[in-house]
Design a protein around this motif. Structure first.
Motif, PDB file in Angstrom:
ATOM      1  N   VAL A 197       1.240   4.587  -3.621  1.00 33.91           N
ATOM      2  CA  VAL A 197       1.000   3.710  -2.726  1.00 33.91           C
ATOM      3  C   VAL A 197      -0.311   3.429  -2.196  1.00 33.91           C
ATOM      4  N   GLU A 198      -0.674   4.681  -1.733  1.00 34.88           N
ATOM      5  CA  GLU A 198      -1.911   4.878  -1.002  1.00 34.88           C
ATOM      6  C   GLU A 198      -3.060   4.075  -1.921  1.00 34.88           C
ATOM      7  N   LYS A 199      -2.985   4.527  -3.291  1.00 32.29           N
ATOM      8  CA  LYS A 199      -4.198   4.402  -4.341  1.00 32.29           C
ATOM      9  C   LYS A 199      -4.441   2.851  -4.462  1.00 32.29           C
ATOM     10  N   ILE A 200      -3.275   1.847  -4.270  1.00 36.39           N
ATOM     11  CA  ILE A 200      -3.384   0.540  -4.603  1.00 36.39           C
ATOM     12  C   ILE A 200      -3.830  -0.269  -3.229  1.00 36.39           C
ATOM     13  N   HIS A 201      -4.117   0.352  -2.375  1.00 35.46           N
ATOM     14  CA  HIS A 201      -4.970   0.047  -1.107  1.00 35.46           C
ATOM     15  C   HIS A 201      -6.364  -0.337  -1.460  1.00 35.46           C
ATOM     16  N   ASN A 202      -6.801   0.712  -2.544  1.00 30.74           N
ATOM     17  CA  ASN A 202      -8.381   0.581  -2.995  1.00 30.74           C
ATOM     18  C   ASN A 202      -8.617   0.185  -4.290  1.00 30.74           C
ATOM     19  N   ILE A 203      -7.588   0.074  -5.202  1.00 34.29           N
ATOM     20  CA  ILE A 203      -7.886  -0.034  -6.463  1.00 34.29           C
ATOM     21  C   ILE A 203      -6.857  -0.843  -7.122  1.00 34.29           C
ATOM     22  N   GLU A 204      -7.133  -1.901  -8.019  1.00 35.84           N
ATOM     23  CA  GLU A 204      -6.159  -2.744  -8.447  1.00 35.84           C
ATOM     24  C   GLU A 204      -4.912  -2.014  -9.328  1.00 35.84           C
TER      25      GLU A 204
ATOM     26  N   LYS B 113     -10.740  12.445  -2.393  1.00 39.53           N
ATOM     27  CA  LYS B 113      -9.732  12.270  -1.497  1.00 39.53           C
ATOM     28  C   LYS B 113      -9.376  13.791  -0.799  1.00 39.53           C
ATOM     29  N   ARG B 114      -9.290  13.735   0.488  1.00 40.09           N
ATOM     30  CA  ARG B 114      -8.624  14.987   1.107  1.00 40.09           C
ATOM     31  C   ARG B 114      -7.126  15.029   1.060  1.00 40.09           C
ATOM     32  N   LEU B 115      -6.606  16.023   0.813  1.00 42.05           N
ATOM     33  CA  LEU B 115      -5.051  16.008   0.469  1.00 42.05           C
ATOM     34  C   LEU B 115      -4.569  17.229   1.580  1.00 42.05           C
ATOM     35  N   ILE B 184      -1.567 -15.957  -3.869  1.00 42.69           N
ATOM     36  CA  ILE B 184      -1.022 -15.337  -2.698  1.00 42.69           C
ATOM     37  C   ILE B 184      -1.696 -14.118  -2.670  1.00 42.69           C
ATOM     38  N   PRO B 185      -2.380 -13.401  -1.562  1.00 44.84           N
ATOM     39  CA  PRO B 185      -3.103 -12.107  -1.871  1.00 44.84           C
ATOM     40  C   PRO B 185      -2.240 -11.251  -2.062  1.00 44.84           C
ATOM     41  N   PHE B 186      -2.281 -10.347  -2.839  1.00 49.55           N
ATOM     42  CA  PHE B 186      -1.285  -9.198  -2.984  1.00 49.55           C
ATOM     43  C   PHE B 186      -1.350  -8.343  -1.770  1.00 49.55           C
ATOM     44  N   HIS B 187      -2.542  -8.195  -1.279  1.00 51.04           N
ATOM     45  CA  HIS B 187      -2.619  -7.097   0.035  1.00 51.04           C
ATOM     46  C   HIS B 187      -1.606  -7.501   1.041  1.00 51.04           C
ATOM     47  N   TYR B 188      -1.185  -8.614   1.026  1.00 48.34           N
ATOM     48  CA  TYR B 188       0.008  -9.246   1.787  1.00 48.34           C
ATOM     49  C   TYR B 188       1.152  -8.468   1.752  1.00 48.34           C
TER      50      TYR B 188
END
Lengths: 250, 250
Positions: A197-204, B113-115, B184-188
């Motif tokens: 889920v985190e990934k799709i905040h930054n990438i399609e 990415k920090r994990l 519709i913006p997907f980020h919604y």
């Protein structure tokens, strides 16, 4: 402007709270469940009633889809604005001689959970531009994601939510069946799910796809199909892999 | 005990970092990509080489599945332990006269990415109990989620991850097609998606199911089927709804 919220459930509670936080005064919360109304009333200092609906300029109906029509009939005033908060009903479901509207927050509300209202998308619709602007202004005080959308568009919003939330949850259920049967704790998969889920905040999402199907890794696909011994799991496995292959033209 | 990590990609980087953070000394990182090795080496102060593989007690192979066998042949030492980090290969893929093992972290690694390594599940397997305990101890220094699991079990782990991550991402892709087509913006939808994942931290996914199928809301299901004009979307829609109905015996 006098505002009344009708309903005493989670949507009524959270919208009352969101309005209150933005100093938008609510004159009354009205409903059947006295205990629930009392709780909202005492937390936010809003008068409540189970019997006498106050005179107002704007009524916001926050009840279950099945009850919207009946509840809307309680409003006998004519020169006022009435909005329901449902994603899957047209504004014409409202029965009365008032101006009809919809004010739909796209979120699952639960009473105990604190929510960041600023990110919740609101979809608004009204009969005329003045009301539309009014609803947009209210929504924009609460949230940064506000959009005008009619019933037709709300159907697609709901459909998108079904794919990205309801169906996703069902995949979690089916995944857990598989891990449970092997005595692998399902919570082991939570970090990977969070990362997904985190990934799709930054990438399609289309560019973020991983797994055997998008690699066309037939060895793994065959191994998996043999592992699965449940019909529904197998149908899902094949259907989604086919869909992935189609999407990436494999 | 001398430890060498083979590979210079994301898994090599993150495991080197996780070992280093727990004060487990790594004697060398070995690989082909000098630039990547140099970066790991300078960040963590570990010697590197592209040509001379150091003598060690434990070699951890962190390369792509396709290269594991070839790379494993580079280790000519006999009395040592060699583990690969793949979820979908048996330990017997390793070719050499050494003790074979697998040390599999279930996570997607990306370099930037920090994990939080403490939550990453590790699945370990070895030829004998002594090696198994050794690998378990290493993994338990890094993570609280460690499990012994053989190749057979790893297959199910992978399958669970396919359902709960790869397939979930594909649903996001299909959902985005629907919202994109309606502008519709997907980020919604991200707050609702986050909520969907947040929920299953506290409640079984089976009990958290919402949406039209689990309510057996045929009105909405029919509306949605008419809205969808893509074959793959429709197949997914029908397959998952059928699966939901079966699960809840509707």
């Amino acid at each position: 402007m006098k505002i009344v919220i009708i309903g005493s459930g989670n949507v009524a509670y959270h919208l009352s709270k969101a309005f209150d936080a933005e100093k938008i005064e609510i004159s009354q919360v009205f409903g059947r469940n006295e205990k629930a109304l009392e709780a909202i009333s005492s937390e936010l200092g809003i008068p409540f009633s189970t019997s006498e609906l106050q005179d107002a300029d704007f009524y916001l109906i926050c009840v279950n889809d099945d009850s919207v029509r009946e509840v809307s009939k309680l409003i006998t005033k004519k020169n006022c604005l009435v909005a329901h908060t449902s994603g899957s009903l047209p504004k014409e479901i409202l029965e009365g001689n008032y101006r009809k509207a919809s004010f739909y927050p796209l979120q699952t509300f639960s009473k105990t959970k604190r929510l960041d209202y600023g990110k919740i998308p609101f979809f608004v619709e009204a009969e005329n531009q003045e009301d539309e602007i009014l609803l947009k202004n209210f929504a924009e005080k609460i949230s940064e994601n506000v959009m005008v959308s009619n019933y037709e568009k709300r159907k697609y919003i709901h459909l998108t939510a079904v794919f990205s939330c309801n169906f996703v949850n069902h995949l979690f259920s089916r995944a857990k069946e598989i891990s449970d049967a092997q005595e692998i704790p399902f919570h082991y998969f939570l970090p990977l799910i969070e990362e997904t889920v985190e990934k799709i905040h930054n990438i399609e999402p289309k560019l973020a796809q991983t797994g055997p199907a998008v690699r066309n890794d037939t060895r793994i696909l065959e191994i998996h199909e043999k592992l699965i011994n449940d019909d529904e799991q197998l149908k899902i496995y094949k259907t989604i892999n086919e869909s992935i292959k189609k999407m990436y033209e494999l």
